[in-house]
Scaffold this motif. Sequence first.
Motif, PDB file in Angstrom:
ATOM      1  N   THR A   1       4.890  68.664  71.420  1.00 39.84           N
ATOM      2  CA  THR A   1       3.899  68.758  69.894  1.00 39.84           C
ATOM      3  C   THR A   1       3.913  68.978  68.720  1.00 39.84           C
ATOM      4  O   THR A   1       4.756  70.559  68.863  1.00 39.84           O
ATOM      5  CB  THR A   1       2.802  69.675  70.612  1.00 39.84           C
ATOM      6  N   VAL A   2       3.372  69.032  67.707  1.00 41.04           N
ATOM      7  CA  VAL A   2       4.159  69.796  66.294  1.00 41.04           C
ATOM      8  C   VAL A   2       2.675  70.941  66.471  1.00 41.04           C
ATOM      9  O   VAL A   2       1.345  70.159  66.296  1.00 41.04           O
ATOM     10  CB  VAL A   2       4.282  68.993  65.287  1.00 41.04           C
ATOM     11  N   LEU A   3       2.906  71.672  66.310  1.00 43.26           N
ATOM     12  CA  LEU A   3       1.501  72.691  65.609  1.00 43.26           C
ATOM     13  C   LEU A   3       1.838  73.572  64.313  1.00 43.26           C
ATOM     14  O   LEU A   3       2.715  73.482  64.126  1.00 43.26           O
ATOM     15  CB  LEU A   3       1.254  74.132  66.990  1.00 43.26           C
ATOM     16  N   THR A   4       0.814  73.748  64.066  1.00 41.37           N
ATOM     17  CA  THR A   4       0.395  75.091  62.427  1.00 41.37           C
ATOM     18  C   THR A   4       1.348  76.127  63.534  1.00 41.37           C
ATOM     19  O   THR A   4       1.112  76.910  64.267  1.00 41.37           O
ATOM     20  CB  THR A   4      -0.778  75.553  62.639  1.00 41.37           C
ATOM     21  N   SER A   5       2.417  76.702  62.221  1.00 38.77           N
ATOM     22  CA  SER A   5       3.056  78.158  62.905  1.00 38.77           C
ATOM     23  C   SER A   5       2.735  79.882  61.818  1.00 38.77           C
ATOM     24  O   SER A   5       2.938  80.892  62.234  1.00 38.77           O
ATOM     25  CB  SER A   5       4.652  78.276  62.008  1.00 38.77           C
ATOM     26  N   ALA A   6       1.313  79.204  61.170  1.00 30.89           N
ATOM     27  CA  ALA A   6       0.464  80.436  60.560  1.00 30.89           C
ATOM     28  C   ALA A   6       1.704  80.498  59.716  1.00 30.89           C
ATOM     29  O   ALA A   6       1.124  82.382  58.765  1.00 30.89           O
ATOM     30  CB  ALA A   6       0.071  81.647  61.474  1.00 30.89           C
ATOM     31  N   LYS A   7       3.348  80.279  59.073  1.00 30.00           N
ATOM     32  CA  LYS A   7       4.508  80.796  58.032  1.00 30.00           C
ATOM     33  C   LYS A   7       3.917  81.213  56.712  1.00 30.00           C
ATOM     34  O   LYS A   7       4.368  81.405  55.356  1.00 30.00           O
ATOM     35  CB  LYS A   7       5.175  80.793  58.135  1.00 30.00           C
ATOM     36  N   ASP A   8       2.825  79.904  56.307  1.00 31.36           N
ATOM     37  CA  ASP A   8       2.786  79.473  55.338  1.00 31.36           C
ATOM     38  C   ASP A   8       1.607  80.487  54.902  1.00 31.36           C
ATOM     39  O   ASP A   8       0.748  80.373  53.717  1.00 31.36           O
ATOM     40  CB  ASP A   8       1.763  77.701  55.248  1.00 31.36           C
ATOM     41  N   GLY A   9       0.639  81.210  55.808  1.00 29.48           N
ATOM     42  CA  GLY A   9      -0.453  82.343  55.652  1.00 29.48           C
ATOM     43  C   GLY A   9      -1.213  81.763  55.338  1.00 29.48           C
ATOM     44  O   GLY A   9      -2.472  82.486  55.482  1.00 29.48           O
ATOM     45  N   VAL A  10      -1.719  80.204  55.746  1.00 27.59           N
ATOM     46  CA  VAL A  10      -3.253  79.410  55.552  1.00 27.59           C
ATOM     47  C   VAL A  10      -3.607  79.335  56.970  1.00 27.59           C
ATOM     48  O   VAL A  10      -5.244  79.520  56.919  1.00 27.59           O
ATOM     49  CB  VAL A  10      -3.412  78.216  54.778  1.00 27.59           C
TER      50      VAL A  10
END
Lengths: 171, 267
Positions: B212-221
């Motif tokens: 599974t691929v999830l958002t990482s929050a590293k983009d700040g968005v």
Amino acid sequence: MRFFLLFVPLFLFFIAQISIFPNILPAWLIPDILLVALIIFAFYQLEYKNLITLAFLSGSIVDIYSGIPFGVITLSFIFTIFCIDLLVNNFFNKADFLVISLGVIAGSILYMGFYFGFLKTYELLNVSLRLNSGYRIILETILLFIFSNAIATAILYLPFKKLISFVNKFQ
Amino acid sequence: MIKKRLLFFLIIVIFSLLFIFLDSRGALDYPKSAINYLIAPISKPLWSTTGKISRLFSLILNFKNVNSENEALKNQNQKLLAENAYFKNYIKEKDILDKARDIQTQNNFNWQIAGIIGMDSQNWNDFIILDVGYKNGISVGMPVITENKQLVGKVVEVDNDFSKAITIFNPLLKVGVKTQDSQAFGILNGDRTNNLIMDFVAKEKLLNNGETVLTSAKDGVFPEGIVVGIIKDFQVKPENLFQTVNVKNNLDIYNIDKVLILADFKL
């Protein structure tokens, strides 16, 4: 011979009454053509024995096709025609349309009286279904019966007159 | 004379009573059947024919009524269809709200429910038009997800009552993502199909198909943990510094009516 000449049309009218009229007339407007015919025959001084025998046979056939206990209609027919014959012999000496119409109305009232009377007798003897209808419904039924028979008389008066004339030739 | 008449009348009445008695004993069954056999061949065709004629006449007489009845039924049908659609929509919205409440409880998100009322006319799945705007507290950059916590995109334009969101299928949208088990980070962008490309994934990370691929929050968005898709396949080329991962996304944008706009969340 005369008896059969009268019975055959009555039989055909009975078939019409059970197979044609229910399809073309509302239930409350279906006349009792056999009763009307027998009353008209009574006014045209049909031989008494033939008349009562015709009433007996007609009533029996109608009884077979009715939903009520066998005998109620037969007895009602016989008693009604007997009474009508008494009336004709004692009070009427002519047979025009108005007199016959009055006779049919009187005959219809008498018939209904006998009909409900015999039904009630059956009920008391516990032979048959209970007569549960209220008096208002019975009265409505009687009035509609008289009305439809009066209309049938207006339509059948002349054909029956001709039939009687035709049958009398065979005397 | 009268006596004779009365006598004959009584004889007939006695006959009738005899018939009634015989009938009650079942002795008249055969004569009755015989009369039935005699009458049936005549009465049956007569009944059938007059029945047909009667039905034909009633059909002609009722033709006007049939037309108006048909109209009334059509109107009633339309009304019921509209009611049915309303209730179906109501149930669907309730289901979405229930799930959204779960998301709020689990992730501490504040959301705004929004209906998709259109798509970009030229690039079908690149942008979606939503029925909420400034008035509803929507602003540019807010993430858009489904009630199943699946990433849809982010808001890029806002009017008073409407807003436009870019979807993850648009190559212009870059999303910081990670794989769930191998914890490989990368940047995801679309290629206008359901296959998304996860780039800049470290070469040494051992990936598994179906992960599974999830958002990482590293983009700040986007907040962490929003589902993006699953790994379809990946390529490791010796000459490249990073490995490229094809991510399969099952989001069917055409079949979504409602989305959630995350108004307030912790990265």
